[in-house]
Scaffold this motif. Structure first.
Motif, PDB file in Angstrom:
ATOM      1  N   ALA A 258       0.892  -1.086  -0.587  1.00 55.47           N
ATOM      2  CA  ALA A 258      -0.272   0.069  -0.180  1.00 55.47           C
ATOM      3  C   ALA A 258       0.913   0.968   0.180  1.00 55.47           C
ATOM      4  CB  ALA A 258      -0.746  -0.373   0.973  1.00 55.47           C
ATOM      5  N   LEU A 259       1.848   1.535   0.822  1.00 55.14           N
ATOM      6  CA  LEU A 259       2.751   2.346   0.817  1.00 55.14           C
ATOM      7  C   LEU A 259       3.545   2.411  -0.573  1.00 55.14           C
ATOM      8  CD1 LEU A 259       4.558   4.503   2.682  1.00 55.14           C
ATOM      9  CD2 LEU A 259       6.283   3.115   3.006  1.00 55.14           C
ATOM     10  N   LYS A 260       3.553   1.490  -1.449  1.00 53.73           N
ATOM     11  CA  LYS A 260       4.786   1.627  -2.515  1.00 53.73           C
ATOM     12  C   LYS A 260       3.562   2.389  -3.445  1.00 53.73           C
ATOM     13  CE  LYS A 260       8.126  -1.933  -2.054  1.00 53.73           C
ATOM     14  NZ  LYS A 260       7.951  -3.196  -1.960  1.00 53.73           N
ATOM     15  N   LEU A 261       2.341   1.342  -3.097  1.00 53.68           N
ATOM     16  CA  LEU A 261       1.197   1.845  -4.664  1.00 53.68           C
ATOM     17  C   LEU A 261       0.820   3.606  -3.818  1.00 53.68           C
ATOM     18  CD1 LEU A 261      -1.258  -0.786  -5.016  1.00 53.68           C
ATOM     19  CD2 LEU A 261       0.825  -0.193  -6.660  1.00 53.68           C
ATOM     20  N   GLY A 262       0.639   3.249  -2.783  1.00 57.30           N
ATOM     21  CA  GLY A 262       0.113   4.869  -2.632  1.00 57.30           C
ATOM     22  C   GLY A 262       1.252   6.286  -2.539  1.00 57.30           C
ATOM     23  N   LEU A 263       2.348   6.039  -3.229  1.00 55.35           N
ATOM     24  CA  LEU A 263       3.338   7.237  -3.392  1.00 55.35           C
ATOM     25  C   LEU A 263       3.831   7.194  -4.555  1.00 55.35           C
ATOM     26  CD1 LEU A 263       6.318   5.534  -0.762  1.00 55.35           C
ATOM     27  CD2 LEU A 263       5.388   7.893  -0.660  1.00 55.35           C
ATOM     28  N   ALA A 264       3.285   5.851  -5.415  1.00 53.79           N
ATOM     29  CA  ALA A 264       3.189   6.032  -6.132  1.00 53.79           C
ATOM     30  C   ALA A 264       2.436   6.909  -7.845  1.00 53.79           C
ATOM     31  CB  ALA A 264       3.066   4.975  -7.706  1.00 53.79           C
ATOM     32  N   TRP A 265       1.217   6.707  -6.542  1.00 45.02           N
ATOM     33  CA  TRP A 265       0.076   7.785  -7.190  1.00 45.02           C
ATOM     34  C   TRP A 265       0.633   9.265  -6.270  1.00 45.02           C
ATOM     35  CZ3 TRP A 265      -4.756   8.168  -9.064  1.00 45.02           C
ATOM     36  CH2 TRP A 265      -5.548   8.888  -8.678  1.00 45.02           C
ATOM     37  N   ALA A 266       0.930   9.223  -5.570  1.00 46.63           N
ATOM     38  CA  ALA A 266       1.270  11.009  -5.011  1.00 46.63           C
ATOM     39  C   ALA A 266       2.665  11.485  -6.198  1.00 46.63           C
ATOM     40  CB  ALA A 266       2.107  10.925  -4.192  1.00 46.63           C
ATOM     41  N   VAL A 267       3.262  10.677  -6.758  1.00 50.33           N
ATOM     42  CA  VAL A 267       4.263  10.824  -7.766  1.00 50.33           C
ATOM     43  C   VAL A 267       3.539  11.032  -8.920  1.00 50.33           C
ATOM     44  CG1 VAL A 267       6.662   9.838  -9.275  1.00 50.33           C
ATOM     45  CG2 VAL A 267       5.999   9.300  -6.895  1.00 50.33           C
ATOM     46  N   LEU A 268       2.064  10.619  -8.783  1.00 47.17           N
ATOM     47  CA  LEU A 268       1.176  11.487 -10.024  1.00 47.17           C
ATOM     48  C   LEU A 268       1.226  12.499 -10.243  1.00 47.17           C
ATOM     49  CD1 LEU A 268       0.049   8.035 -11.245  1.00 47.17           C
ATOM     50  CD2 LEU A 268       1.387   8.785 -12.726  1.00 47.17           C
ATOM     51  N   GLY A 269       0.583  12.729  -9.210  1.00 42.66           N
ATOM     52  CA  GLY A 269      -0.250  14.429  -8.850  1.00 42.66           C
ATOM     53  C   GLY A 269       1.107  15.317  -8.231  1.00 42.66           C
ATOM     54  N   VAL A 270       1.739  15.422  -7.666  1.00 45.81           N
ATOM     55  CA  VAL A 270       3.408  15.459  -7.928  1.00 45.81           C
ATOM     56  C   VAL A 270       3.116  16.297  -9.382  1.00 45.81           C
ATOM     57  CG1 VAL A 270       5.547  16.782  -8.192  1.00 45.81           C
ATOM     58  CG2 VAL A 270       4.278  14.941  -6.342  1.00 45.81           C
ATOM     59  N   ALA A 271       3.396  15.342 -10.380  1.00 48.11           N
ATOM     60  CA  ALA A 271       3.845  15.619 -12.180  1.00 48.11           C
ATOM     61  C   ALA A 271       2.155  16.167 -12.603  1.00 48.11           C
ATOM     62  CB  ALA A 271       3.838  14.086 -12.571  1.00 48.11           C
ATOM     63  N   TYR A 272       1.714  16.440 -12.290  1.00 44.32           N
ATOM     64  CA  TYR A 272       0.227  17.009 -12.352  1.00 44.32           C
ATOM     65  C   TYR A 272       0.463  18.490 -11.806  1.00 44.32           C
ATOM     66  CZ  TYR A 272      -4.112  18.426 -12.864  1.00 44.32           C
ATOM     67  OH  TYR A 272      -5.138  19.355 -13.549  1.00 44.32           O
ATOM     68  N   LEU A 273       0.427  18.258 -10.049  1.00 45.27           N
ATOM     69  CA  LEU A 273       1.090  20.227 -10.560  1.00 45.27           C
ATOM     70  C   LEU A 273       1.948  20.308 -11.009  1.00 45.27           C
ATOM     71  CD1 LEU A 273      -0.020  21.644  -7.801  1.00 45.27           C
ATOM     72  CD2 LEU A 273       1.735  20.467  -6.381  1.00 45.27           C
ATOM     73  N   ALA A 274       2.714  19.699 -11.149  1.00 51.80           N
ATOM     74  CA  ALA A 274       3.925  20.904 -12.220  1.00 51.80           C
ATOM     75  C   ALA A 274       3.841  21.465 -13.161  1.00 51.80           C
ATOM     76  CB  ALA A 274       5.008  20.058 -12.338  1.00 51.80           C
ATOM     77  N   TYR A 275       2.527  20.535 -14.072  1.00 53.54           N
ATOM     78  CA  TYR A 275       2.030  20.367 -15.053  1.00 53.54           C
ATOM     79  C   TYR A 275       1.099  22.183 -14.874  1.00 53.54           C
ATOM     80  CZ  TYR A 275      -1.577  20.438 -18.725  1.00 53.54           C
ATOM     81  OH  TYR A 275      -2.395  21.273 -19.781  1.00 53.54           O
ATOM     82  N   LYS A 276       0.674  21.597 -13.796  1.00 56.75           N
ATOM     83  CA  LYS A 276      -1.525  22.979 -13.725  1.00 56.75           C
ATOM     84  C   LYS A 276      -0.194  23.804 -13.464  1.00 56.75           C
ATOM     85  CE  LYS A 276      -4.736  24.041 -13.188  1.00 56.75           C
ATOM     86  NZ  LYS A 276      -6.083  23.271 -14.843  1.00 56.75           N
ATOM     87  N   THR A 277       1.122  24.240 -12.357  1.00 50.69           N
ATOM     88  CA  THR A 277       1.351  24.929 -11.982  1.00 50.69           C
ATOM     89  C   THR A 277       3.297  25.808 -12.445  1.00 50.69           C
ATOM     90  OG1 THR A 277       3.159  23.961 -10.672  1.00 50.69           O
ATOM     91  CG2 THR A 277       0.302  24.691  -9.429  1.00 50.69           C
ATOM     92  N   ARG A 278       2.735  25.156 -14.543  1.00 49.27           N
ATOM     93  CA  ARG A 278       3.858  26.050 -14.814  1.00 49.27           C
ATOM     94  C   ARG A 278       5.239  25.390 -14.566  1.00 49.27           C
ATOM     95  NH1 ARG A 278       1.514  30.755 -18.083  1.00 49.27           N
ATOM     96  NH2 ARG A 278      -0.705  30.262 -18.662  1.00 49.27           N
ATOM     97  N   GLY A 279       5.709  24.196 -13.824  1.00 46.97           N
ATOM     98  CA  GLY A 279       7.249  24.065 -13.105  1.00 46.97           C
ATOM     99  C   GLY A 279       7.130  24.415 -12.165  1.00 46.97           C
ATOM    100  N   PHE A 280       5.922  24.595 -11.440  1.00 47.21           N
ATOM    101  CA  PHE A 280       5.443  25.210  -9.580  1.00 47.21           C
ATOM    102  C   PHE A 280       5.914  26.753  -9.585  1.00 47.21           C
ATOM    103  CE2 PHE A 280       7.788  20.977  -9.240  1.00 47.21           C
ATOM    104  CZ  PHE A 280       6.232  20.537  -8.800  1.00 47.21           C
ATOM    105  N   ARG A 281       6.015  27.622 -10.830  1.00 44.08           N
ATOM    106  CA  ARG A 281       5.969  29.034 -10.548  1.00 44.08           C
ATOM    107  C   ARG A 281       5.349  29.395 -10.008  1.00 44.08           C
ATOM    108  NH1 ARG A 281       8.436  30.798 -16.942  1.00 44.08           N
ATOM    109  NH2 ARG A 281       6.305  28.064 -17.137  1.00 44.08           N
ATOM    110  N   TYR A 282       3.684  29.209  -9.761  1.00 45.35           N
ATOM    111  CA  TYR A 282       2.436  29.508  -9.545  1.00 45.35           C
ATOM    112  C   TYR A 282       1.449  28.298  -8.786  1.00 45.35           C
ATOM    113  CZ  TYR A 282       3.262  32.717 -13.523  1.00 45.35           C
ATOM    114  OH  TYR A 282       3.753  33.235 -14.922  1.00 45.35           O
TER     115      TYR A 282
END
Length: 470
Positions: free
Chosen positions: A437-461
């Protein structure tokens, strides 16, 4: 709030829930009968000390429920932990909490469908399970389309009957114990043990095992935090929801601890001797009770079938509440614009419900036909522990650090000590979380970070947010 065309929207969630509605929805979401479903897993993991694992879990939940109450008073939003972290810590942190909570909430309806499938297979072994999966998903979806008050009314009777079944089961177990009868066939009328510390503590006890059991039991309490997602549909939410959340967790905890005390006495040996597989314990428990009583074989079978029929209805009620919770979280994230606003931020002008989200959750719920209970429960615990951790952090950040509410002993206790204890108790469960569960949960979190980076233009916003409650 504007709709997708940019014009002012009049469609909003409708405030029509009061205290008893919220507690009923919470108990239905928690589904008290779940103590039978998780008993085998937790008894095995805790080395026969299920009630103690419930005590560990309840302490963490009650401390965290106080933190939820503080945050609801400040931000009465349906976004729950997502909104609290977003407003109190940082929008990007809020997004990641919401992303993790989404995993928790989205999987909860699946658990109830899986449980219903287990019961229905015990009743109708020759029927294809996909018939049950599709039918139950359709019912949950349609009922949710008609709003949270309708959900509360539907669930009220279900909760009362669930409590009646638990009371009857525990009463019958109590009677058997007074006669020295146990589930493994032992008959010792001269050694009946009605009052014993064994279910709580014995030479087999280890703290790690107890906390590991408590980690699984986070799943049993997930309904209490989901109640915060009903904030925008609750009258006087700032006062009503804190009371409802704490009361729901406490009522459920007392029921779980008292019931599993007697059940653990009735099933005194290694759980694997009784339950195979461990995650399908309810049918076995009902059959064991029927066999141990002096009922005729026909009456025993009828009792088992009757309870299993009702258990299907009970998990359906829980699934309906879970379905409502995740659709509201998706709505708030969509309204903020962190996920697609056209789809996830939509509210039906006629039904006053997030209809698109409800339908999406229904489609996802169909995947229950491919999954098993143990892995889903552990994944839900990952999302729940993330939310619990950051709600406690949010109290400290908002009240103690940002607002400077540390001028008196009362404020220090409320806004520093209690949330710190809440986080510490949750952290102990993090240490015992299932590795997969920890591994799968962290994999889900990595997907979230990638999407957030896209949404915030590389965390600039920062991630976008809705400012209605600021």
């Amino acid at each position: 709030m504007t709709d997708i065309t940019g014009t002012q929207s009049t469609a909003k969630l409708k405030k029509n829930l009061v205290l008893w509605h919220i507690i009923i929805i919470g108990l239905a979401y928690i589904q008290p009968l779940t103590l039978f479903d998780t008993f085998g897993l937790v008894s095995d993991g805790s080395h026969g000390h299920v009630p103690t694992s419930y005590i560990f879990a309840l302490v963490a939940i009650l401390l965290t429920s106080i933190s939820y109450g503080h945050m609801i008073k400040r931000y009465p939003s349906s976004g729950s932990a997502y909104t609290y972290a977003q407003k109190s810590i940082h929008p990007n942190v809020g997004f990641m909490v919401g992303w993790s909570s989404w995993l928790d909430y989205l999987l909860s309806p699946l658990v109830n469908i899986i449980l219903a499938d287990i019961y229905l297979r015990a009743l109708f072994p020759d029927v294809n399970n996909w018939i049950w999966v599709i039918a139950l998903t359709a019912i949950m979806t349609v009922i949710n389309l008609f709003g949270s008050r309708f959900v509360a009314r539907f669930n009220s009777t279900i909760v009362v009957v669930q409590l009646g079944i638990i009371f009857y089961f525990v009463y019958e177990v109590y009677i058997l114990l007074t006669q020295g009868v146990y589930a493994d066939g032992t008959l010792n009328p001269d050694k009946a043990e009605l009052w014993s510390l064994a279910p709580f503590w014995s030479e087999m006890t280890t703290i790690g095992a107890l906390i590991g059991g408590a980690t699984i039991l986070c799943f049993s309490f997930t309904g209490f935090d989901a109640l915060s997602s009903l904030a925008e549909e609750t009258k006087d939410a700032e006062k009503t929801l804190p009371k409802a959340i704490f009361s729901t967790a406490l009522i459920a905890g007392i029921i779980f601890i008292v019931s599993t005390y007697f059940i653990q006495l009735f099933f005194p040996s290694n759980a694997t001797l009784y339950f195979n597989p461990l995650d399908e314990s309810q049918p076995v428990m009902l059959e064991a009770l029927g066999n141990a009583t002096l009922l005729t074989a026909i009456t025993g079978i009828a009792f088992k079938k009757l309870v299993l029929y009702f258990a299907v209805i009970a998990v359906l009620a829980s699934g309906i509440s879970a379905h409502a919770g995740v659709s509201r979280l998706m709505y708030v994230m969509g309204r903020d614009g962190v996920i697609n606003k056209k789809v996830f931020g939509h509210i039906s002008p006629k039904l006053h419900t997030p209809t698109y989200n409800i339908l999406i959750v229904g489609v996802v719920a169909l995947s229950a036909g491919f999954l098993d209970l143990e892995h889903i429960v552990n994944l839900i615990s990952f999302g729940a522990l993330t939310a619990f951790s950051f709600v406690n952090f949010s109290v400290i950040s908002r009240y103690a650090l940002r607002d400077g509410r540390t001028k008196s002993l009362k404020e220090i206790i409320n806004y520093v000590v209690i949330p710190s204890l809440g986080f510490a108790s949750v952290f102990l469960m993090w240490l015992e979380i299932d590795e997969m569960a920890l591994k799968l949960g962290l994999a889900w979190a990595v997907l979230g970070v990638a999407y957030l980076a896209y949404k915030t233009r590389g965390f600039r916003y920062p991630a976008p947010q809705h400012n209605e409650h600021e």
